[in-house]
Motif scaffolding. Sequence first.
Motif, PDB file in Angstrom:
ATOM      1  N   SER A 171       7.475 -55.049 -24.056  1.00  7.76           N
ATOM      2  CA  SER A 171       6.701 -53.867 -24.404  1.00  7.76           C
ATOM      3  C   SER A 171       5.246 -54.280 -24.558  1.00  7.76           C
ATOM      4  O   SER A 171       4.935 -55.392 -24.997  1.00  7.76           O
ATOM      5  CB  SER A 171       7.223 -53.176 -25.660  1.00  7.76           C
ATOM      6  OG  SER A 171       6.994 -53.958 -26.797  1.00  7.76           O
ATOM      7  N   TYR A 172       4.377 -53.353 -24.162  1.00  7.40           N
ATOM      8  CA  TYR A 172       2.938 -53.554 -24.223  1.00  7.40           C
ATOM      9  C   TYR A 172       2.324 -52.399 -25.001  1.00  7.40           C
ATOM     10  O   TYR A 172       2.746 -51.253 -24.867  1.00  7.40           O
ATOM     11  CB  TYR A 172       2.335 -53.542 -22.810  1.00  7.40           C
ATOM     12  CG  TYR A 172       2.299 -54.882 -22.141  1.00  7.40           C
ATOM     13  CD1 TYR A 172       3.461 -55.483 -21.699  1.00  7.40           C
ATOM     14  CD2 TYR A 172       1.095 -55.537 -21.939  1.00  7.40           C
ATOM     15  CE1 TYR A 172       3.425 -56.713 -21.073  1.00  7.40           C
ATOM     16  CE2 TYR A 172       1.044 -56.766 -21.308  1.00  7.40           C
ATOM     17  CZ  TYR A 172       2.220 -57.352 -20.879  1.00  7.40           C
ATOM     18  OH  TYR A 172       2.178 -58.579 -20.262  1.00  7.40           O
ATOM     19  N   ASN A 173       1.304 -52.707 -25.782  1.00  7.69           N
ATOM     20  CA  ASN A 173       0.550 -51.666 -26.460  1.00  7.69           C
ATOM     21  C   ASN A 173      -0.926 -51.869 -26.150  1.00  7.69           C
ATOM     22  O   ASN A 173      -1.479 -52.934 -26.439  1.00  7.69           O
ATOM     23  CB  ASN A 173       0.789 -51.694 -27.971  1.00  7.69           C
ATOM     24  CG  ASN A 173       0.182 -50.488 -28.655  1.00  7.69           C
ATOM     25  OD1 ASN A 173       0.510 -49.349 -28.344  1.00  7.69           O
ATOM     26  ND2 ASN A 173      -0.710 -50.719 -29.595  1.00  7.69           N
ATOM     27  N   ASN A 174      -1.550 -50.866 -25.550  1.00  4.75           N
ATOM     28  CA  ASN A 174      -2.959 -50.992 -25.152  1.00  4.75           C
ATOM     29  C   ASN A 174      -3.235 -52.297 -24.411  1.00  4.75           C
ATOM     30  O   ASN A 174      -4.164 -53.040 -24.754  1.00  4.75           O
ATOM     31  CB  ASN A 174      -3.876 -50.903 -26.374  1.00  4.75           C
ATOM     32  CG  ASN A 174      -4.131 -49.478 -26.769  1.00  4.75           C
ATOM     33  OD1 ASN A 174      -4.360 -48.624 -25.911  1.00  4.75           O
ATOM     34  ND2 ASN A 174      -4.079 -49.203 -28.049  1.00  4.75           N
ATOM     35  N   LYS A 175      -2.436 -52.573 -23.414  1.00  5.32           N
ATOM     36  CA  LYS A 175      -2.549 -53.723 -22.511  1.00  5.32           C
ATOM     37  C   LYS A 175      -2.131 -55.050 -23.137  1.00  5.32           C
ATOM     38  O   LYS A 175      -2.141 -56.074 -22.457  1.00  5.32           O
ATOM     39  CB  LYS A 175      -3.987 -53.897 -21.975  1.00  5.32           C
ATOM     40  CG  LYS A 175      -4.576 -52.695 -21.301  1.00  5.32           C
ATOM     41  CD  LYS A 175      -5.877 -53.043 -20.588  1.00  5.32           C
ATOM     42  CE  LYS A 175      -6.910 -53.590 -21.535  1.00  5.32           C
ATOM     43  NZ  LYS A 175      -8.158 -53.996 -20.837  1.00  5.32           N
ATOM     44  N   GLU A 176      -1.780 -55.061 -24.401  1.00  5.66           N
ATOM     45  CA  GLU A 176      -1.413 -56.315 -25.054  1.00  5.66           C
ATOM     46  C   GLU A 176       0.110 -56.451 -25.133  1.00  5.66           C
ATOM     47  O   GLU A 176       0.796 -55.508 -25.531  1.00  5.66           O
ATOM     48  CB  GLU A 176      -1.987 -56.368 -26.471  1.00  5.66           C
ATOM     49  CG  GLU A 176      -3.507 -56.305 -26.537  1.00  5.66           C
ATOM     50  CD  GLU A 176      -4.164 -57.472 -25.823  1.00  5.66           C
ATOM     51  OE1 GLU A 176      -5.179 -57.261 -25.128  1.00  5.66           O
ATOM     52  OE2 GLU A 176      -3.653 -58.605 -25.959  1.00  5.66           O
ATOM     53  N   LEU A 177       0.616 -57.634 -24.802  1.00  9.97           N
ATOM     54  CA  LEU A 177       2.049 -57.897 -24.895  1.00  9.97           C
ATOM     55  C   LEU A 177       2.466 -57.918 -26.356  1.00  9.97           C
ATOM     56  O   LEU A 177       1.897 -58.661 -27.164  1.00  9.97           O
ATOM     57  CB  LEU A 177       2.371 -59.242 -24.235  1.00  9.97           C
ATOM     58  CG  LEU A 177       3.831 -59.701 -24.326  1.00  9.97           C
ATOM     59  CD1 LEU A 177       4.744 -58.776 -23.519  1.00  9.97           C
ATOM     60  CD2 LEU A 177       3.968 -61.138 -23.850  1.00  9.97           C
ATOM     61  N   ILE A 178       3.456 -57.086 -26.677  1.00 10.43           N
ATOM     62  CA  ILE A 178       3.959 -57.018 -28.047  1.00 10.43           C
ATOM     63  C   ILE A 178       5.337 -57.665 -28.148  1.00 10.43           C
ATOM     64  O   ILE A 178       5.622 -58.395 -29.079  1.00 10.43           O
ATOM     65  CB  ILE A 178       4.066 -55.555 -28.528  1.00 10.43           C
ATOM     66  CG1 ILE A 178       2.721 -54.837 -28.412  1.00 10.43           C
ATOM     67  CG2 ILE A 178       4.613 -55.486 -29.948  1.00 10.43           C
ATOM     68  CD1 ILE A 178       1.632 -55.374 -29.315  1.00 10.43           C
ATOM     69  N   ILE A 179       6.193 -57.345 -27.198  1.00  8.23           N
ATOM     70  CA  ILE A 179       7.560 -57.859 -27.237  1.00  8.23           C
ATOM     71  C   ILE A 179       7.905 -58.535 -25.920  1.00  8.23           C
ATOM     72  O   ILE A 179       7.660 -57.991 -24.845  1.00  8.23           O
ATOM     73  CB  ILE A 179       8.566 -56.719 -27.509  1.00  8.23           C
ATOM     74  CG1 ILE A 179       8.491 -56.308 -28.973  1.00  8.23           C
ATOM     75  CG2 ILE A 179       9.992 -57.133 -27.150  1.00  8.23           C
ATOM     76  CD1 ILE A 179       9.428 -55.187 -29.348  1.00  8.23           C
TER      77      ILE A 179
END
Lengths: 113, 110
Positions: free
Chosen positions: A48-56
């Motif tokens: 999962s990504y949030n605002n282009k950043e890898l989260i998971i």
Amino acid sequence: DTAVSQTPKYLVTQMGNDKSIKCEQNLGHDTMYWYKQDSKKFLKIMFSYNNKELIINETVPNRFSPKSPDKAHLNLHINSLELGDSAVYFCASSPGGRNTEAFFGQGTRLTVV
Amino acid sequence: GQQVMQIPQYQHVQEGEDFTTYCNSSTTLSNIQWYKQRPGGHPVFLIQLVKSGEVKKQKRLTFQFGEAKKNSSLHITATQTTDVGTYFCAENSGTYKYIFGTGTRLKVLA
């Protein structure tokens, strides 16, 4: 008009090849996901990504590399494809946060021969 | 890790019969969402339940969230051939992932 679109819809390739799947959403969502659905229909989160950043990154082999050039796009590149990678890959997006629904793309059926 | 099991895994019903799928979690759920995936299609959101003991209806579909927020059910009254597909429960706990149940595949025989 499609909210979450993936290409290609079908992908047949030989073992050892490298392939990419593209995903775009026009919903203005901050969060995007890749899910893998196996032959038993289990839906498993990959990234999962949030605002282009890898989260998971859910213990996915290094051969899988997601890339998010902007928050509307999340692509998936797979190196050295193996037979076990055959599955349906779904891209999804959501506004983020609890109590929000996920919107899925139509899926990419990957067959490795 | 958290597991969300659904039973049954498969169900075949005659058109007009009722159908129920049950969703059970090993941990307390923040919410429960239900999705439907038609054959060859993608999961589509149906509904969300948040409160303990909550019941919601959509035409022939009735959704319940257990009192302890560890289980949920989806009941379809008088199934139709258009109800065919796989039904998933899922939790969105706000941690950037949706945990999906194992799914129940429904087949409706005309």
